[in-house]
Write an enzyme that holds these catalytic residues in place. Structure first.
Site, PDB file in Angstrom:
ATOM      1  N   LYS A  85       0.844  -1.207   0.000  1.00  0.00           N
ATOM      2  CA  LYS A  85       0.000   0.000   0.000  1.00  0.00           C
ATOM      3  C   LYS A  85       0.872   1.247   0.000  1.00  0.00           C
ATOM      4  O   LYS A  85       1.702   1.435   0.887  1.00  0.00           O
ATOM      5  CB  LYS A  85      -0.912  -0.005   1.239  1.00  0.00           C
ATOM      6  CG  LYS A  85      -1.704   1.294   1.451  1.00  0.00           C
ATOM      7  CD  LYS A  85      -2.624   1.205   2.679  1.00  0.00           C
ATOM      8  CE  LYS A  85      -3.302   2.563   2.970  1.00  0.00           C
ATOM      9  NZ  LYS A  85      -4.154   2.526   4.179  1.00  0.00           N
ATOM     10  N   ASP A 107      -2.724  10.148   3.845  1.00  0.00           N
ATOM     11  CA  ASP A 107      -4.110   9.732   4.020  1.00  0.00           C
ATOM     12  C   ASP A 107      -4.838  10.712   4.935  1.00  0.00           C
ATOM     13  O   ASP A 107      -4.768  10.607   6.157  1.00  0.00           O
ATOM     14  CB  ASP A 107      -4.163   8.313   4.613  1.00  0.00           C
ATOM     15  CG  ASP A 107      -5.593   7.827   4.810  1.00  0.00           C
ATOM     16  OD1 ASP A 107      -6.516   8.471   4.269  1.00  0.00           O
ATOM     17  OD2 ASP A 107      -5.774   6.793   5.488  1.00  0.00           O
ATOM     18  N   LYS A 164     -10.278  12.687   8.472  1.00  0.00           N
ATOM     19  CA  LYS A 164      -9.811  12.270   9.796  1.00  0.00           C
ATOM     20  C   LYS A 164      -9.771  13.464  10.733  1.00  0.00           C
ATOM     21  O   LYS A 164      -9.636  14.597  10.278  1.00  0.00           O
ATOM     22  CB  LYS A 164      -8.388  11.704   9.676  1.00  0.00           C
ATOM     23  CG  LYS A 164      -8.285  10.358   8.995  1.00  0.00           C
ATOM     24  CD  LYS A 164      -6.834   9.883   8.967  1.00  0.00           C
ATOM     25  CE  LYS A 164      -6.697   8.545   8.273  1.00  0.00           C
ATOM     26  NZ  LYS A 164      -7.353   7.434   8.987  1.00  0.00           N
ATOM     27  N   ASP A 204       1.508   6.212   5.675  1.00  0.00           N
ATOM     28  CA  ASP A 204       0.560   5.269   5.084  1.00  0.00           C
ATOM     29  C   ASP A 204       1.102   4.625   3.794  1.00  0.00           C
ATOM     30  O   ASP A 204       0.391   3.900   3.119  1.00  0.00           O
ATOM     31  CB  ASP A 204      -0.769   5.992   4.816  1.00  0.00           C
ATOM     32  CG  ASP A 204      -1.978   5.107   5.005  1.00  0.00           C
ATOM     33  OD1 ASP A 204      -1.829   4.024   5.613  1.00  0.00           O
ATOM     34  OD2 ASP A 204      -3.066   5.483   4.542  1.00  0.00           O
ATOM     35  N   ASP A 238     -12.288   6.969   3.869  1.00  0.00           N
ATOM     36  CA  ASP A 238     -11.077   6.728   4.656  1.00  0.00           C
ATOM     37  C   ASP A 238     -10.657   5.252   4.616  1.00  0.00           C
ATOM     38  O   ASP A 238      -9.549   4.912   5.027  1.00  0.00           O
ATOM     39  CB  ASP A 238     -11.306   7.178   6.106  1.00  0.00           C
ATOM     40  CG  ASP A 238     -10.012   7.366   6.868  1.00  0.00           C
ATOM     41  OD1 ASP A 238      -8.943   7.340   6.220  1.00  0.00           O
ATOM     42  OD2 ASP A 238     -10.067   7.543   8.093  1.00  0.00           O
ATOM     43  N   GLU A 274      -9.514   3.635   2.217  1.00  0.00           N
ATOM     44  CA  GLU A 274      -8.990   3.759   0.854  1.00  0.00           C
ATOM     45  C   GLU A 274      -7.936   2.705   0.533  1.00  0.00           C
ATOM     46  O   GLU A 274      -7.725   2.369  -0.626  1.00  0.00           O
ATOM     47  CB  GLU A 274      -8.401   5.165   0.651  1.00  0.00           C
ATOM     48  CG  GLU A 274      -6.938   5.373   1.110  1.00  0.00           C
ATOM     49  CD  GLU A 274      -6.737   5.185   2.609  1.00  0.00           C
ATOM     50  OE1 GLU A 274      -7.736   5.274   3.355  1.00  0.00           O
ATOM     51  OE2 GLU A 274      -5.588   4.936   3.028  1.00  0.00           O
ATOM     52  N   ARG A 315      -7.816  -0.548   1.039  1.00  0.00           N
ATOM     53  CA  ARG A 315      -8.356  -1.756   0.394  1.00  0.00           C
ATOM     54  C   ARG A 315      -8.789  -1.453  -1.042  1.00  0.00           C
ATOM     55  O   ARG A 315      -8.823  -2.356  -1.882  1.00  0.00           O
ATOM     56  CB  ARG A 315      -9.507  -2.306   1.247  1.00  0.00           C
ATOM     57  CG  ARG A 315     -10.670  -1.364   1.382  1.00  0.00           C
ATOM     58  CD  ARG A 315     -11.552  -1.705   2.574  1.00  0.00           C
ATOM     59  NE  ARG A 315     -10.962  -1.279   3.846  1.00  0.00           N
ATOM     60  CZ  ARG A 315     -11.543  -1.450   5.026  1.00  0.00           C
ATOM     61  NH1 ARG A 315     -12.725  -2.043   5.107  1.00  0.00           N
ATOM     62  NH2 ARG A 315     -10.957  -1.037   6.119  1.00  0.00           N
TER      63      ARG A 315
HETATM   64  N1  BES Z   1      -4.294   4.333   6.995  1.00  0.00           N
HETATM   65  C1  BES Z   1      -5.442   4.072   7.785  1.00  0.00           C
HETATM   66  C2  BES Z   1      -5.176   3.045   8.885  1.00  0.00           C
HETATM   67  C3  BES Z   1      -4.244   3.466   9.977  1.00  0.00           C
HETATM   68  C4  BES Z   1      -4.719   4.022  11.142  1.00  0.00           C
HETATM   69  C5  BES Z   1      -2.897   3.258   9.859  1.00  0.00           C
HETATM   70  C6  BES Z   1      -3.872   4.368  12.154  1.00  0.00           C
HETATM   71  C7  BES Z   1      -2.040   3.606  10.868  1.00  0.00           C
HETATM   72  C8  BES Z   1      -2.519   4.156  12.026  1.00  0.00           C
HETATM   73  C9  BES Z   1      -6.576   3.536   6.907  1.00  0.00           C
HETATM   74  O1  BES Z   1      -6.612   4.034   5.620  1.00  0.00           O
HETATM   75  C10 BES Z   1      -7.839   3.938   7.562  1.00  0.00           C
HETATM   76  O2  BES Z   1      -8.099   5.109   7.622  1.00  0.00           O
HETATM   77  N2  BES Z   1      -8.599   2.962   8.037  1.00  0.00           N
HETATM   78  C11 BES Z   1      -9.826   3.226   8.687  1.00  0.00           C
HETATM   79  C12 BES Z   1     -10.839   2.225   8.212  1.00  0.00           C
HETATM   80  C13 BES Z   1     -12.236   2.516   8.646  1.00  0.00           C
HETATM   81  C14 BES Z   1     -12.754   3.758   7.957  1.00  0.00           C
HETATM   82  C15 BES Z   1     -13.102   1.329   8.328  1.00  0.00           C
HETATM   83  C16 BES Z   1      -9.595   3.085  10.184  1.00  0.00           C
HETATM   84  O3  BES Z   1      -8.854   2.190  10.596  1.00  0.00           O
HETATM   85  O4  BES Z   1     -10.120   3.907  10.938  1.00  0.00           O
HETATM   86 ZN    ZN Z   2      -4.831   4.666   4.853  1.00  0.00          ZN
HETATM   87 MN    MN Z   3      -7.700   5.859   5.516  1.00  0.00          MN
END
Ligand code: BES
Ligand code: ZN
Ligand code: MN
Length: 494
Positions: free
Chosen positions: A267, A272, A279, A290, A349, A351, A353
């Site tokens: 990835k 992000d 966020k 990210d 968010d 993104e 996947r």
């Molecule tokens: N890049 C984030 C995941 C992440 C969070 C990595 C904290 C490192 C530290 C990912 O893109 C994300 O935002 N995931 C969301 C998914 C949710 C919207 C289902 C998350 O984990 O909040």
């Molecule tokens: Zn992310």
């Molecule tokens: Mn995200």
């Protein structure tokens, strides 16, 4: 930095600093005993005077070394002999090398590597010592106008080994150095700000890596080609950003022509923000990391080429930004992926996947012997496993077991989470083939369940490194994980 295997008695070796282990409870390891005898009992005297107890992590610098050929002796406590395990040994090595990295001398000999440790043979001890040295001496100063003189003065580190262990120790040094260079590359990429470390910057770095080895080739697709491939999910993520997306393919050919490659998909979200599902401002700065899955893939390909491993490995890196704007994807948009499946994007968010599903579809072209994706995918993984173990999911028990064992051996551990078909229920969409998020439940698993739909029958594993790719606090920055785990796995693949 030079690493050299040193054999023979500690008392015969000329060095600016002999790094010598001692146990709590009196027993002297062989290096300590050799120096003690030749040096008129200077070590046993320090212990008797209680200047050092030998507890794990204790240190004492002896500077009056008389006629000995070492100018200094850095005594390092290993704790009780009976309790010496890999964890204790690592801690002692780390503490000692961090001290040496701040010293002003140019060479040292590490005697902890000749001390037997439960499940770490001479190969492993040498390799870990090299990795630990690079870890404690790593500095990220490229963005400072005044870098200062924090670079260690040390230019040569001797790795002590028994005569019969020389070959193993040499191999350990070679592997450790290649892994450590890859880890440093991944740390740099994670630490660089997103206005520097853009998708095109990752392309430049990939080209730089490929230039050094004739066995490596690189291909970088741009927006027009990504459109032509109909990667609708990847395009949905990048469309809010002015920064052009890239799709990088790195191929290493060290194995038989035509032998199916291990394919690594990383990835590469260079920032992000969450997109329209933005966020909170709090720690948003950290979302520059990210792209650590992508950094892992570049690092592994570099190390595999450096070590000339007799296998084929392909790296696939979809990379772009996730930003809100007038052209950004809206929650509720439905897009068509390269596979033909449609996805309802309920949360912009989620993104990672979305870029990964199209990259996985593309990766299947290579008919992978094993497909492994690496991604900072879910905050839920941090909640479940913290920063200690990476999350591991997949459809193959054999591949999962091999990766778990590799993580254990390399001290870069993972933990498997389940992926029953039942979890797929959580990401059903009334309007499209699948939704890109489920509810609050099982966030790491539903993310993997989404990816599984695009994998099919290929042996596949997913590493969620949201927790392990980054350190917080005083040690803030990229970690280079899970490069040691993946290298251990690839080193043992035929
Ligand atoms: N890049 C984030 C995941 C992440 C969070 C990595 C904290 C490192 C530290 C990912 O893109 C994300 O935002 N995931 C969301 C998914 C949710 C919207 C289902 C998350 O984990 O909040
Ligand atoms: Zn992310
Ligand atoms: Mn995200």
């Amino acid at each position: 930095m030079q690493f050299q295997v040193k054999t023979g008695a500690a008392s015969q070796q000329r060095t600016a600093c002999a790094i010598v282990p001692v146990f709590s409870g009196g027993d002297l390891p062989s290096a300590a005993s050799s120096l003690d005898k030749a040096g008129g009992g200077l070590i046993s005297r320090a212990i008797r005077n209680k200047d050092i107890k030998g507890e794990l992590g204790d240190m004492l610098l002896l500077t009056h070394t008389g006629e000995l050929p070492c100018q200094r002796i850095l005594l390092v406590g290993l704790g009780p002999k009976a309790k010496l395990d890999r964890r204790a040994w690592r801690k002692a090595v780390r503490t000692a090398l961090a001290t040496v990295a701040r010293g002003k001398y140019g060479d040292a000999i590490l005697h902890l590597t000749s001390e037997p440790v439960g499940d770490a043979d001479a190969y492993r001890r040498a390799r870990l010592a090299v990795e630990i040295w690079h870890d404690v001496s790593y500095r990220f100063t490229t963005m400072k106008s005044e870098p200062g003189d924090t670079a260690p003065a040390l230019k040569e580190l001797g790795i002590a080994a028994a005569g019969r262990d020389v070959r193993g120790a040499r191999r350990g040094i070679e592997h450790g150095a290649a892994i450590a260079h890859a880890v440093a590359l991944a740390k740099d990429l994670g630490n660089l700000p997103p206005n520097v470390c853009t998708p095109s910057y990752l392309v430049e770095r990939a080209r730089g890596i490929a230039k050094r080895a004739s066995t490596l080739t690189v291909k970088a697709l741009g927006l027009a080609e990504i459109r032509k491939l109909r990667m609708g999910a990847f395009l949905a993520v990048t469309q809010g950003s002015a920064e052009p997306p890239r799709f990088i393919v790195l191929q290493y050919r060290g194995g038989r022509t035509g032998a199916p490659p291990v394919v690594l998909v990383g990835k590469g979200i260079t920032f992000d923000s969450g997109g329209i599902s933005i966020k909170p401002a709090g720690a948003m700065d950290e979302m520059k990391y990210d792209m650590c899955g992508a950094a892992t893939v570049l690092g592994v390909l570099q190390a595999v080429a450096e070590l000339k491993l007799p296998i084929n490995v392909t790296g696939v890196v979809p990379t772009c930004e996730n930003l809100p704007s007038g052209t950004a994807t809206r929650p509720s948009d439905i897009v068509k992926t390269m596979s033909g499946q449609t996805v309802e994007i309920l949360n912009t968010d989620a993104e990672g996947r979305l870029i990964l599903c199209d990259a996985i579809t593309y990766a299947l072209r290579f008919k992978p012997a094993a497909l492994i994706d690496i991604a900072t995918l879910t905050g839920a993984c941090l909640v479940a496993l913290g920063r200690v173990r990476s999350g591991l999911l997949g459809n193959s028990d054999k591949l999962a077991d091999d990766l778990l064992a590799a993580g254990q051996a390399a001290d870069d551990r993972a933990w498997r989470l389940p992926l029953d078909d039942d979890y797929a229920e959580l990401i059903k969409s009334p309007f499209a083939d699948v939704a890109n998020v489920g509810g609050r439940d099982a966030g790491t698993i539903t993310a993997a369940s989404f990816l599984a739909r695009f994998v099919g029958k290929t042996d596949w594993a997913h590493l969620d490194i949201a927790g392990t790719a980054w350190n917080q606090g005083s040690n803030k920055g990229g970690t280079g994980r899970p490069i040691p785990l993946l290298m251990e796995y690839l080193l043992h693949r035929k």
